[in-house]
Design a protein around this motif. Structure first.
Motif, mmCIF file in Angstrom:
data_model
loop_
_atom_site.group_PDB
_atom_site.id
_atom_site.type_symbol
_atom_site.label_atom_id
_atom_site.label_comp_id
_atom_site.label_asym_id
_atom_site.label_seq_id
_atom_site.Cartn_x
_atom_site.Cartn_y
_atom_site.Cartn_z
ATOM 1 N N TYR A 1 8.876 0.591 -4.939
ATOM 2 C CA TYR A 1 8.183 -0.833 -3.838
ATOM 3 C C TYR A 1 8.783 -0.215 -3.374
ATOM 4 C CZ TYR A 1 6.736 -4.992 -2.097
ATOM 5 O OH TYR A 1 6.072 -5.401 -1.408
ATOM 6 N N TYR B 1 3.073 0.828 2.076
ATOM 7 C CA TYR B 1 1.746 2.030 1.253
ATOM 8 C C TYR B 1 1.305 0.501 0.802
ATOM 9 C CZ TYR B 1 -1.107 3.553 -1.798
ATOM 10 O OH TYR B 1 -1.934 3.800 -2.900
ATOM 11 N N TYR B 2 2.442 0.216 -0.376
ATOM 12 C CA TYR B 2 2.492 -1.381 -1.538
ATOM 13 C C TYR B 2 1.694 -2.737 -1.050
ATOM 14 C CZ TYR B 2 3.674 2.615 -5.243
ATOM 15 O OH TYR B 2 3.731 3.370 -5.504
ATOM 16 N N ASP B 3 2.232 -2.801 -0.036
ATOM 17 C CA ASP B 3 1.539 -4.077 0.906
ATOM 18 C C ASP B 3 -0.042 -4.395 1.210
ATOM 19 O OD1 ASP B 3 4.256 -5.191 -0.214
ATOM 20 O OD2 ASP B 3 5.351 -5.351 2.280
ATOM 21 N N ALA C 1 -0.279 -4.423 -6.132
ATOM 22 C CA ALA C 1 1.557 -3.012 -5.894
ATOM 23 C C ALA C 1 1.605 -4.005 -7.298
ATOM 24 C CB ALA C 1 2.077 -3.927 -4.707
ATOM 25 N N TYR C 2 2.142 -4.058 -7.780
ATOM 26 C CA TYR C 2 2.596 -4.427 -8.965
ATOM 27 C C TYR C 2 2.203 -2.873 -9.893
ATOM 28 C CZ TYR C 2 5.131 -5.511 -13.371
ATOM 29 O OH TYR C 2 5.852 -5.305 -15.086
ATOM 30 N N LYS D 1 7.034 0.600 1.089
ATOM 31 C CA LYS D 1 6.891 -0.721 0.670
ATOM 32 C C LYS D 1 5.579 -1.267 2.255
ATOM 33 C CE LYS D 1 8.892 -5.175 2.052
ATOM 34 N NZ LYS D 1 8.308 -6.171 2.080
ATOM 35 N N MET E 1 6.114 -9.262 -4.400
ATOM 36 C CA MET E 1 5.551 -8.588 -3.994
ATOM 37 C C MET E 1 3.807 -8.610 -5.164
ATOM 38 S SD MET E 1 5.759 -5.643 -7.258
ATOM 39 C CE MET E 1 7.812 -4.839 -6.528
ATOM 40 N N THR E 2 2.696 -8.241 -4.329
ATOM 41 C CA THR E 2 1.683 -8.615 -4.771
ATOM 42 C C THR E 2 1.530 -8.121 -5.897
ATOM 43 O OG1 THR E 2 0.654 -6.778 -3.923
ATOM 44 C CG2 THR E 2 0.321 -8.754 -2.302
ATOM 45 N N LEU F 1 -2.216 -2.519 0.700
ATOM 46 C CA LEU F 1 -2.773 -2.781 -0.899
ATOM 47 C C LEU F 1 -3.795 -4.064 -1.405
ATOM 48 C CD1 LEU F 1 -1.471 -0.164 -3.683
ATOM 49 C CD2 LEU F 1 -3.140 0.058 -1.808
#
Length: 77
Positions: free
Chosen positions: A65, A71-73, A44-45, A69, A40-41, A75
């Motif tokens: 996450y 949404y977090y990807d 995101a973390y 996923k 993960m980026t 960012l």
């Protein structure tokens, strides 16, 4: 007496066998969590850890996450 000894040995073997697979499951889950976190980026973390709190577990991070996923990807800085 001999049948009782064999019965105990079979019981111990069965418990050991089940325990072995239980430990393999725990190790596999841990490896999976580390793999997801590694991929993960950083953004995101950081967002996930900030929302869950500093003491959150890897499992909580991965569940959060994967639940959103896309949404977090998306960012980015």
């Amino acid at each position: 007496m001999n049948a009782n000894k064999i019965s105990k040995q079979i019981t111990v073997f069965t418990i050991g066998f089940i325990g072995f697979f239980f430990l393999l499951g725990i190790v596999g889950k841990s490896d999976y969590n580390q793999e997801v976190i590694y991929n993960m980026t950083e953004m995101a973390y950081n967002v996930i850890v900030d929302s869950l709190g500093e003491g959150c577990s890897d499992t909580q991070i991965v569940k959060t996450y994967l639940s959103n996923k896309e949404y977090y990807d998306s960012l980015s800085w």
